[in-house]
Write an enzyme that holds these catalytic residues in place. Structure first.
Site, PDB file in Angstrom:
ATOM      1  N   LEU A 157       0.415  -2.481   2.853  1.00  0.00           N
ATOM      2  CA  LEU A 157       0.059  -3.826   2.414  1.00  0.00           C
ATOM      3  C   LEU A 157       1.287  -4.714   2.332  1.00  0.00           C
ATOM      4  O   LEU A 157       1.249  -5.890   2.733  1.00  0.00           O
ATOM      5  CB  LEU A 157      -0.650  -3.775   1.057  1.00  0.00           C
ATOM      6  CG  LEU A 157      -0.968  -5.135   0.419  1.00  0.00           C
ATOM      7  CD1 LEU A 157      -1.878  -5.975   1.318  1.00  0.00           C
ATOM      8  CD2 LEU A 157      -1.601  -4.946  -0.958  1.00  0.00           C
TER       9      LEU A 157
ATOM     10  N   ASP B 156      13.688  -0.499  -8.019  1.00  0.00           N
ATOM     11  CA  ASP B 156      12.992   0.481  -8.841  1.00  0.00           C
ATOM     12  C   ASP B 156      12.252  -0.290  -9.929  1.00  0.00           C
ATOM     13  O   ASP B 156      12.873  -0.798 -10.865  1.00  0.00           O
ATOM     14  CB  ASP B 156      14.004   1.454  -9.451  1.00  0.00           C
ATOM     15  CG  ASP B 156      13.372   2.467 -10.386  1.00  0.00           C
ATOM     16  OD1 ASP B 156      12.128   2.440 -10.557  1.00  0.00           O
ATOM     17  OD2 ASP B 156      14.114   3.277 -10.972  1.00  0.00           O
TER      18      ASP B 156
ATOM     19  N   ALA C  29       3.372   0.959  -5.742  1.00  0.00           N
ATOM     20  CA  ALA C  29       2.422   1.863  -6.386  1.00  0.00           C
ATOM     21  C   ALA C  29       2.718   3.302  -6.026  1.00  0.00           C
ATOM     22  O   ALA C  29       3.228   3.596  -4.944  1.00  0.00           O
ATOM     23  CB  ALA C  29       0.991   1.521  -5.984  1.00  0.00           C
TER      24      ALA C  29
ATOM     25  N   TYR D 131      -4.495   9.178 -11.245  1.00  0.00           N
ATOM     26  CA  TYR D 131      -4.145   7.953 -10.536  1.00  0.00           C
ATOM     27  C   TYR D 131      -4.905   6.761 -11.122  1.00  0.00           C
ATOM     28  O   TYR D 131      -4.317   5.713 -11.409  1.00  0.00           O
ATOM     29  CB  TYR D 131      -4.463   8.105  -9.049  1.00  0.00           C
ATOM     30  CG  TYR D 131      -4.371   6.821  -8.256  1.00  0.00           C
ATOM     31  CD1 TYR D 131      -3.150   6.205  -8.036  1.00  0.00           C
ATOM     32  CD2 TYR D 131      -5.522   6.232  -7.724  1.00  0.00           C
ATOM     33  CE1 TYR D 131      -3.069   5.022  -7.306  1.00  0.00           C
ATOM     34  CE2 TYR D 131      -5.448   5.056  -6.992  1.00  0.00           C
ATOM     35  CZ  TYR D 131      -4.218   4.452  -6.788  1.00  0.00           C
ATOM     36  OH  TYR D 131      -4.138   3.282  -6.076  1.00  0.00           O
TER      37      TYR D 131
END
Length: 283
Positions: free
Chosen positions: A12, A34, A56, A121
């Protein structure tokens, strides 16, 4: 307008860079930023007008045994960006997921459905949503998406075509429902949302319609000029994995209509255009 994209080296993130061509964009992958480092995040956000968080931890099965690592990126990272965005007075787009729901629905999930994740998740992404709303709600868009495919990375569509080259048939589950979504369409929709100066809130960024993984695979074969009868159906019990998958991941699009914006186009139309653009031929 100055845009910061985090997670910019992902599928993305790279399409967001294309969608924002002509704008002033700082594109930072995990090797450059980070998001769990608050000082680094503060420095990166300073001077920007919009932050799009596409960073992510997406290894869904791995997260079951490494939830702390997933939480650091998906929850703490999101919180850091929201805090920095609030201090800097900038808008934030937090990319989220259908995994924040339990998958037991039988009709498309509304944007305001209570969160109820069933995997590590999903829990970490839900925590990320809660953090950004707590820290920067008036200037935050949460854009939930699902079943992504695109040019710049591995995904289900590429896997199906690879398997088609080495197997007479492929077997795919027919009891999980969702919305295949082209990352190029999602990137364009996020830019559309920002350009429209839409109200802050939760939006569902998926191509419209719904299908199963089985029917999605058949459509991929058809689009590639292959015989869809080579795709055989099975159910989820045949593919037990560490992380449970939502059985129903269809997301509703009422927030777009409330903002007087068009939702994303049908998934079959997007798939056809993606194939024509050569998306499945390159990494």
């Amino acid at each position: 307008m100055k845009y910061l994209i985090t997670g910019a080296s992902g599928m993305l993130g790279r399409d967001l860079q294309t969608a924002l061509a002509g704008h002033t964009v700082t594109a930072l992958g995990r090797e450059n930023l980070d998001v769990t480092d608050m000082d680094a995040v503060t420095a990166a956000v300073e001077g920007q007008d919009v932050v799009i968080n596409a960073a992510a931890y997406t290894k869904v099965d791995d997260a079951e045994t490494n939830e702390d690592a997933a939480y650091a990126v998906n929850a703490v990272g999101a919180k850091n960006l929201a805090v920095a965005a609030h201090v800097a007075g900038v808008r934030l787009v937090q990319v989220s997921t259908d995994y924040v729901f339990n998958g037991s629905a039988t009709a498309p999930y509304a944007e305001n459905t209570p969160l109820d994740p069933i995997s590590a998740y999903g829990r970490t992404k839900a925590a990320g949503e809660e953090f950004v709303l707590a820290k920067n709600a008036p200037a935050t868009y949460i854009v939930r998406t699902a079943w992504l495919y695109g040019q710049h990375g591995p995904n289900f569509a590429k896997t199906m075509l690879r398997l088609a080259g080495t197997n007479d048939t492929v077997t795919v589950v027919n009891d999980q429902f969702g919305q295949p979504t082209w990352t190029s369409d999602l990137a364009a929709q996020i830019v559309y949302l920002l350009d429209a100066d839409a109200p802050a809130g939760i939006y569902h960024g998926t191509n419209s319609g719904e299908t199963t993984w089985f029917d999605f695979a058949r459509a991929i074969f058809e689009t590639a000029g292959l015989d869809p009868e080579r795709v055989l159906p099975t159910d989820s019990s045949a593919f037990v994995r560490p992380a449970p998958r939502p059985a129903y991941s269809v997301l509703g699009h009422d927030a777009w209509l409330a903002a007087r914006l068009e939702p994303m186009r049908p998934w079959r139309e997007a798939l056809t255009d993606a194939a024509a653009a050569g998306v499945f031929g390159t990494e």
